[in-house]
Design an enzyme around this catalytic site. Sequence first.
Site, mmCIF file in Angstrom:
data_model
loop_
_atom_site.group_PDB
_atom_site.id
_atom_site.type_symbol
_atom_site.label_atom_id
_atom_site.label_comp_id
_atom_site.label_asym_id
_atom_site.label_seq_id
_atom_site.Cartn_x
_atom_site.Cartn_y
_atom_site.Cartn_z
ATOM 1 N N HIS A 1 0.859 -1.209 -0.198
ATOM 2 C CA HIS A 1 -0.008 0.110 -0.075
ATOM 3 C C HIS A 1 0.827 1.208 -0.129
ATOM 4 O O HIS A 1 1.786 1.374 -0.987
ATOM 5 C CB HIS A 1 -1.035 -0.204 1.343
ATOM 6 C CG HIS A 1 -2.011 1.013 1.333
ATOM 7 N ND1 HIS A 1 -2.498 1.510 0.249
ATOM 8 C CD2 HIS A 1 -3.098 1.190 2.351
ATOM 9 C CE1 HIS A 1 -3.441 2.261 0.584
ATOM 10 N NE2 HIS A 1 -3.770 2.037 1.858
ATOM 11 N N HIS B 1 -2.269 -2.415 -9.783
ATOM 12 C CA HIS B 1 -3.458 -1.934 -8.577
ATOM 13 C C HIS B 1 -4.764 -2.735 -8.744
ATOM 14 O O HIS B 1 -5.035 -3.101 -9.619
ATOM 15 C CB HIS B 1 -3.684 -0.308 -9.246
ATOM 16 C CG HIS B 1 -4.404 0.302 -8.217
ATOM 17 N ND1 HIS B 1 -5.632 0.400 -7.824
ATOM 18 C CD2 HIS B 1 -3.867 1.198 -6.936
ATOM 19 C CE1 HIS B 1 -6.020 1.240 -6.732
ATOM 20 N NE2 HIS B 1 -4.729 1.646 -6.447
ATOM 21 N N ASP C 1 2.764 5.086 -6.751
ATOM 22 C CA ASP C 1 4.070 5.212 -6.037
ATOM 23 C C ASP C 1 5.245 4.895 -6.948
ATOM 24 O O ASP C 1 6.427 4.907 -6.443
ATOM 25 C CB ASP C 1 4.093 4.078 -5.069
ATOM 26 C CG ASP C 1 2.868 4.149 -4.119
ATOM 27 O OD1 ASP C 1 3.101 5.322 -3.440
ATOM 28 O OD2 ASP C 1 2.059 3.325 -3.676
#
Length: 441
Positions: free
Chosen positions: A280, A319, A375
């Site tokens: 995460h 994702h 990210d």
Amino acid sequence: MWRHLGVLTIEAIMSDTLTITDNRTNKTYEIQIRDGSISAMELRRIKENPEDFGLMTYDPALTNTAACRSKITWIDGERGILMYRGYPIEQLAKNSDFLETAYLLLSGELPTAARMNKWKHNVTVHSMLHENIKKFMEGFQYTAHPMGIFLSTVGAMSTFYPDAKDIFNEDSRKMQTLRLIAKVPSIAAYAYRHSMGLPYVYPDNDLSFTGNFLNMLFKMTELKYQPNPVLERALDVLFILHADHEQNCSTSAMRGIGSSHADPYSALTGAAAALYGPLHGGANEAVLRMLAEIGTVKQVPAIIKSVKNGERRLMGFGHRVYKSYDPRAKIIKEVADLVFAVTGKNPMLDIALELERIALEDDYFVERKLYPNVDFYSGLIYQAMGFQPDMFPVLFAIPRTAGWIAQWEEMLLDKDQRITRPRQIYEGPEKRDFIPREKRR
Ligand code: CMC
């Protein structure tokens, strides 16, 4: 014991109902379809016999279960669309700043100029930490991970503000919201200064939200810290992009803990802990470590091979919801160019670009619809701005605080919600009698 071998025939006969035939009993049930979903509790009517508990759904990791109704954030994962309260993320990133976006998430509407001024003033005057919180933070080892310091300190704040337990009092909720939005940058900055062995810097009320954050992080001996306007704006955009993301792991933790009527500091501690994990919000840190380990562009094919062999994951890729390019990653790539023009290019950018180029052409990634997520590039920017990788998850937690609180409050006021309590399919032993220790084999 819950083991049924029966067969169900499911047929949608009208646009708004579903007819289910239970082939174990030959009974037919009609179930309402509302907003593309059926109520899981309706399935409990489907029983083999009157003593039967009724049917459940089995959905580990809740991949196909809507656990709430929400008006906050919308994601279309197939088309790569993200909106906060109906506003496309691209428009917010271009025209808004983090504090305004936080107001939008929390209240549902963009503020008028007067409301924005009041909101900004109120956040600014709550940014100081109680001196005892500073003392609490001083107890951590200098080597402590800043995210560990961050989440423990947020939890400790619950003991400083016992009024926060009054969760159904709107004024109390507003006060805790202000405190949390205003104080998480101070906690984050102190965690950073602590790990560097540097004295803490008090907030500067003349600066913007992100300008002041940079001040608390990087001020040295100068009398007045002047944030670089490009870096200040870049941080604002990054904070906007990270502010909310509907029912992800940490938000589900926030809602789940909040559903027991714990105070918001305690709930937010759990949410931050969920964010910490490398799958995460810890992924940005993991990406940087991965890029450092790869070392050179020449090594990229080897790493792709090991990912395809199932030996590791390509961090910053994939994702649960996005099955196309993460819209946040697109914006971050543009921000990266602006930041690198000031800081100089992060030498690991070339490795990241080559990884992305190869991955987007490779069948393994194409078939699984694995694209760079938020990210993948954010860590490169943070590193160029002077942050150590272990600060990256903390930088994610600051803006996500706005989303967590908005989602927590929505859950509390939602009449459909009760304490979160999923079911299970029990696979353990049948009833058996206790054997005294001396008789056990
Ligand atoms: N690298 C290689 N293969 C992957 C990756 C990856 N990063 N992500 C998924 N896969 C493969 C996975 O092995 C599986 O393949 P197969 O069908 O052959 O078994 C398939 O893609 C589906 O993966 P999954 O694990 O079922 O997908 P998920 O929805 O459960 O996981 C995820 C989503 C984000 C945890 C996962 O993609 C991942 O681990 N990514 C790396 C960590 C990361 O970047 N996390 C940040 C997410 S964005 C920030 C945030 O909001 O948290």
